[in-house]
Design a protein around this motif. Sequence first.
Motif, short mmCIF file in Angstrom:
data_model
loop_
_atom_site.label_atom_id
_atom_site.label_comp_id
_atom_site.label_asym_id
_atom_site.label_seq_id
_atom_site.Cartn_x
_atom_site.Cartn_y
_atom_site.Cartn_z
N GLU A 5 0.96 -1.21 0.00
CA GLU A 5 0.07 0.03 0.24
C GLU A 5 0.83 1.51 -0.02
OE1 GLU A 5 -3.57 2.45 2.79
OE2 GLU A 5 -2.84 0.37 2.95
N GLU A 9 0.86 4.08 -2.77
CA GLU A 9 0.35 5.45 -2.49
C GLU A 9 1.58 6.46 -2.76
OE1 GLU A 9 -2.40 6.69 -1.76
OE2 GLU A 9 -3.33 4.66 -2.09
N ARG A 33 -3.75 2.84 -9.09
CA ARG A 33 -3.88 2.98 -7.82
C ARG A 33 -5.43 2.67 -7.62
NH1 ARG A 33 -6.25 7.86 -5.01
NH2 ARG A 33 -5.74 7.77 -2.70
N ASP A 34 -6.50 2.85 -8.22
CA ASP A 34 -7.78 2.63 -8.12
C ASP A 34 -7.94 1.10 -8.39
OD1 ASP A 34 -8.30 5.33 -7.98
OD2 ASP A 34 -9.08 5.43 -9.96
N THR A 35 -7.28 0.47 -8.96
CA THR A 35 -7.38 -0.87 -9.21
C THR A 35 -7.31 -1.74 -7.57
OG1 THR A 35 -6.32 -1.08 -11.28
CG2 THR A 35 -6.41 -3.12 -10.08
N LYS A 37 -7.21 0.01 -4.51
CA LYS A 37 -7.85 1.00 -3.58
C LYS A 37 -9.51 1.07 -3.64
CE LYS A 37 -8.10 5.45 -1.53
NZ LYS A 37 -7.65 4.78 -0.11
N ASP A 38 -9.97 0.96 -4.99
CA ASP A 38 -11.42 1.25 -4.97
C ASP A 38 -11.93 0.25 -6.16
OD1 ASP A 38 -11.55 3.26 -3.08
OD2 ASP A 38 -10.71 4.45 -4.45
N GLY A 39 -11.20 -0.46 -6.85
CA GLY A 39 -11.63 -1.14 -7.98
C GLY A 39 -11.83 -2.65 -7.83
N TYR A 41 -9.97 -4.49 -6.39
CA TYR A 41 -9.56 -4.95 -4.74
C TYR A 41 -10.07 -3.76 -4.06
CZ TYR A 41 -6.48 -8.28 -7.28
OH TYR A 41 -5.79 -9.17 -7.95
N LYS A 42 -10.23 -3.83 -2.83
CA LYS A 42 -10.63 -2.70 -1.84
C LYS A 42 -9.61 -2.50 -0.90
CE LYS A 42 -14.73 -2.50 -4.27
NZ LYS A 42 -14.90 -1.29 -4.97
N ASP A 43 -9.25 -1.20 -0.63
CA ASP A 43 -8.24 -0.85 0.41
C ASP A 43 -7.27 -2.00 0.42
OD1 ASP A 43 -9.73 1.29 0.95
OD2 ASP A 43 -11.09 0.24 2.23
N TYR A 44 -6.63 -2.26 -0.57
CA TYR A 44 -5.41 -3.05 -0.52
C TYR A 44 -5.70 -4.45 0.05
CZ TYR A 44 -3.29 1.31 -2.40
OH TYR A 44 -3.13 2.40 -3.24
#
Length: 258
Positions: A5, A9, A33-35, A37-39, A41-44
């Motif tokens: 992470e 970041e 990054r979106d992949t 964090k929010d895509g 995968y969620k929050d790594y």
Amino acid sequence: MAEFEKYVETMYEETINTPGQANYAKSAVGQFRDTYKDGKYKDYNEDKADEGNWWVAVQNPDRLDDPASMECGELPFWVENNDDPGVPQAVTPRILAEAAYNAIQLPETKVTLAPRDVTKVNLPTWAWLDKATFKEVAVTASLNVAGLNISATTTAKPVSLTIDPGTSDAETYPASGECRLNDDDSIGEPYAKGKAAQTPPCGIKYLRSSGDGTYKLRATITWAVTWTGTGAAGGDLPDGTFGTTQDITVQEIQSVNR
């Protein structure tokens, strides 16, 4: 988990905050990054920290000029503990063995001669390897992360010494110029007092003087490389062949006529 992470970041922040950075670079790093964090995968995958690991493609720093080193181009992906990562370049005992192969440090390739630097025409010169120096060399590489604990040991063993006298006006012992490993794991035989009239098992006889110069004797050692690893894995790796050149002065035998 936290390390991956931080890596993403940091790369994102540095890219978008760099003055003059191209928009396409900012867009690419944002999508990357979106992949995680929010895509996809969620929050790594922080909520799955004990269930698996991130797998990341890493180029071998010792093979940066080798196009094959770029074949492992997968984006970072998540693998559950004990699952097969499903990519052909994933770390295996064989790959660890190849990494250990790259790390092996072999002794300088210099053969011992008698006479050492100056010999005579038609005088057999003995050649051998120092057993204390030229012996098996082994390196172990291992990987121990959650759900994966593998290792491999790569071993290099000298198996032959090839001698090139540096001139066609010479004979080698044996005639092929290749001295193979003896039963006691030595190569050649050290010269000892009283052997001057004997033919060396490994050596050279020069047939013509080197005049005011020297001959460039080249000694090449072939190392047979094998490996063993986790799960009874093992096999052979490409032989390593390393050589060096030594200056040899060859003088005429002086005789006195009465």
